[in-house]
Design a protein around this motif. Structure first.
Motif, PDB file in Angstrom:
ATOM      1  N   ILE A 192       0.710  -1.402   0.112  1.00  0.00           N
ATOM      2  CA  ILE A 192       0.109  -0.014   0.016  1.00  0.00           C
ATOM      3  C   ILE A 192       0.877   1.229  -0.149  1.00  0.00           C
ATOM      4  O   ILE A 192       2.041   1.432   0.489  1.00  0.00           O
ATOM      5  N   ASP A 193       0.540   2.432  -0.787  1.00  0.00           N
ATOM      6  CA  ASP A 193       1.035   3.273  -0.813  1.00  0.00           C
ATOM      7  C   ASP A 193       1.675   3.915   0.581  1.00  0.00           C
ATOM      8  O   ASP A 193       0.974   3.963   1.846  1.00  0.00           O
ATOM      9  N   TRP A 194       2.941   4.390   0.808  1.00  0.00           N
ATOM     10  CA  TRP A 194       3.211   4.678   1.901  1.00  0.00           C
ATOM     11  C   TRP A 194       2.738   6.153   2.645  1.00  0.00           C
ATOM     12  O   TRP A 194       2.656   6.090   3.876  1.00  0.00           O
ATOM     13  N   ARG A 195       2.128   6.672   1.675  1.00  0.00           N
ATOM     14  CA  ARG A 195       1.499   7.978   2.271  1.00  0.00           C
ATOM     15  C   ARG A 195       0.135   7.564   3.148  1.00  0.00           C
ATOM     16  O   ARG A 195      -0.084   8.079   4.036  1.00  0.00           O
ATOM     17  N   ILE A 196      -0.232   6.420   2.574  1.00  0.00           N
ATOM     18  CA  ILE A 196      -1.853   6.126   3.123  1.00  0.00           C
ATOM     19  C   ILE A 196      -1.388   5.438   4.331  1.00  0.00           C
ATOM     20  O   ILE A 196      -2.142   5.480   5.223  1.00  0.00           O
ATOM     21  N   ARG A 197      -0.231   4.702   4.270  1.00  0.00           N
ATOM     22  CA  ARG A 197       0.231   3.843   5.685  1.00  0.00           C
ATOM     23  C   ARG A 197       0.617   5.100   6.873  1.00  0.00           C
ATOM     24  O   ARG A 197      -0.035   4.821   7.954  1.00  0.00           O
TER      25      ARG A 197
ATOM     26  N   MET B  20       6.350  -1.317  15.511  1.00  0.00           N
ATOM     27  CA  MET B  20       6.842  -0.614  14.346  1.00  0.00           C
ATOM     28  C   MET B  20       7.976   0.058  14.389  1.00  0.00           C
ATOM     29  O   MET B  20       8.836   0.203  13.526  1.00  0.00           O
ATOM     30  N   PHE B  21       8.331   0.880  15.541  1.00  0.00           N
ATOM     31  CA  PHE B  21       9.294   1.640  15.611  1.00  0.00           C
ATOM     32  C   PHE B  21      10.813   1.140  16.070  1.00  0.00           C
ATOM     33  O   PHE B  21      11.621   1.493  15.416  1.00  0.00           O
ATOM     34  N   ASN B  22      10.529  -0.238  16.451  1.00  0.00           N
ATOM     35  CA  ASN B  22      11.745  -0.969  16.735  1.00  0.00           C
ATOM     36  C   ASN B  22      12.118  -1.740  15.626  1.00  0.00           C
ATOM     37  O   ASN B  22      12.953  -2.584  15.567  1.00  0.00           O
TER      38      ASN B  22
ATOM     39  N   ILE C 143       8.841   7.295   7.609  1.00  0.00           N
ATOM     40  CA  ILE C 143       7.851   6.623   8.240  1.00  0.00           C
ATOM     41  C   ILE C 143       8.076   6.547   9.654  1.00  0.00           C
ATOM     42  O   ILE C 143       7.211   6.546  10.881  1.00  0.00           O
ATOM     43  N   LYS C 144       9.273   6.190  10.119  1.00  0.00           N
ATOM     44  CA  LYS C 144       9.653   6.058  11.572  1.00  0.00           C
ATOM     45  C   LYS C 144       9.427   7.196  12.176  1.00  0.00           C
ATOM     46  O   LYS C 144       9.202   7.192  13.504  1.00  0.00           O
TER      47      LYS C 144
ATOM     48  N   ILE D  21      18.018  12.039  10.818  1.00  0.00           N
ATOM     49  CA  ILE D  21      17.909  13.105  11.584  1.00  0.00           C
ATOM     50  C   ILE D  21      16.248  13.291  11.911  1.00  0.00           C
ATOM     51  O   ILE D  21      15.858  13.707  13.013  1.00  0.00           O
ATOM     52  N   LEU D  22      15.059  13.031  11.233  1.00  0.00           N
ATOM     53  CA  LEU D  22      14.034  13.244  11.139  1.00  0.00           C
ATOM     54  C   LEU D  22      13.709  12.458  12.505  1.00  0.00           C
ATOM     55  O   LEU D  22      12.591  12.953  13.267  1.00  0.00           O
ATOM     56  N   VAL D  23      13.882  11.255  12.563  1.00  0.00           N
ATOM     57  CA  VAL D  23      13.559  10.438  13.703  1.00  0.00           C
ATOM     58  C   VAL D  23      14.008  10.957  15.013  1.00  0.00           C
ATOM     59  O   VAL D  23      13.366  10.964  16.163  1.00  0.00           O
ATOM     60  N   ARG D  24      15.126  11.357  14.935  1.00  0.00           N
ATOM     61  CA  ARG D  24      16.055  11.871  16.171  1.00  0.00           C
ATOM     62  C   ARG D  24      15.033  13.164  16.632  1.00  0.00           C
ATOM     63  O   ARG D  24      14.700  13.427  17.771  1.00  0.00           O
ATOM     64  N   GLU D  25      14.702  13.892  15.804  1.00  0.00           N
ATOM     65  CA  GLU D  25      13.999  15.262  15.852  1.00  0.00           C
ATOM     66  C   GLU D  25      12.783  14.822  16.595  1.00  0.00           C
ATOM     67  O   GLU D  25      12.299  15.648  17.467  1.00  0.00           O
TER      68      GLU D  25
END
Length: 225
Positions: A69-74, A96-98, A109-110, A139-143
């Protein structure tokens, strides 16, 4: 009693009953998540309540976990999962995070999972996952991990947010500063002062550290911890 009055009475009663849409199938959920303006139409209290029903929740998880499925929908499903507020929702978000296989096709996504986890206060498992997220290579995950830890407000995160003050990313550092202010633990004071006094530091970062110090002092003087 006239039929019209009976129908009116029933409609009022049904409106105030808790929403339990036990028959929402995967395709219907997928259709809603695919619509433009889905957030305003999906994330209201009544429809979120419907996803606390096990059948609906399982269907939602099936969509989120489907890599076809499209990642934007997920991602929209993950945002909805962050609103549900049940222990099973928190457990699935942490899972999911791990799970590196869950996010490897789209690392951003993370970061959305980290943001969703910020809605779950008082859950040690969530705090530990986000603390680990402060050291993620993305970086986005750390932020987002730093921001969510501030929203949760757990003092256990303070030493790790202090460590994040030395992150190479501007966004991570400033979110760590803001989260330390939100948590309000005075152990952060000397570290924030060091940032504020560092003439080599970015002026925006130094101003944020100064504001955070003011917040810590205000909370201490008012007895808020």
């Amino acid at each position: 009693m006239p039929k019209r009055i009976v129908l009116l009475f029933l409609s009022v009663v049904l409106f105030f009953l808790p929403v339990r849409l036990s028959g929402v199938d995967s395709q219907e959920i997928l259709n809603k998540l695919s619509m433009n303006g889905w957030e305003s139409g999906m994330l209201n209290d009544r429809e979120v309540e419907a996803f606390r029903d096990k059948s609906n929740f399982d269907n939602l998880m099936g969509i989120i976990d489907d890599r076809g499925i499209d990642w934007r929908i997920r991602i929209r499903g993950i945002k909805l999962l962050g609103k549900i507020g049940t222990p099973v929702a928190a457990t699935n978000l942490v899972r999911m995070f791990n799970d590196t296989f869950f996010t490897h096709e789209c690392p951003s996504i993370k970061s959305y999972v980290a943001d969703a986890l910020g809605n779950y206060r008082g859950d040690t498992m969530v705090v530990l996952a986000l603390i680990d997220g402060l050291r993620d290579r993305e970086i986005l995950v750390r932020e987002e991990s730093a921001r969510s830890l501030g929203r949760i407000g757990s003092p256990a995160a303070v030493p790790y947010l202090v460590e994040a003050l030395r992150d190479r990313s501007f966004a991570v550092r400033i979110n760590a500063i803001r989260s330390l202010a939100l948590i309000g633990d005075f152990r952060a004071y000397p570290h924030l002062k060091q940032v504020m006094d560092d003439r080599q530091e970015d002026p925006v970062i130094r101003d944020a550290a100064s504001a955070a110090l003011d917040t810590l002092m205000s909370k201490r003087n008012s007895g808020v911890h």
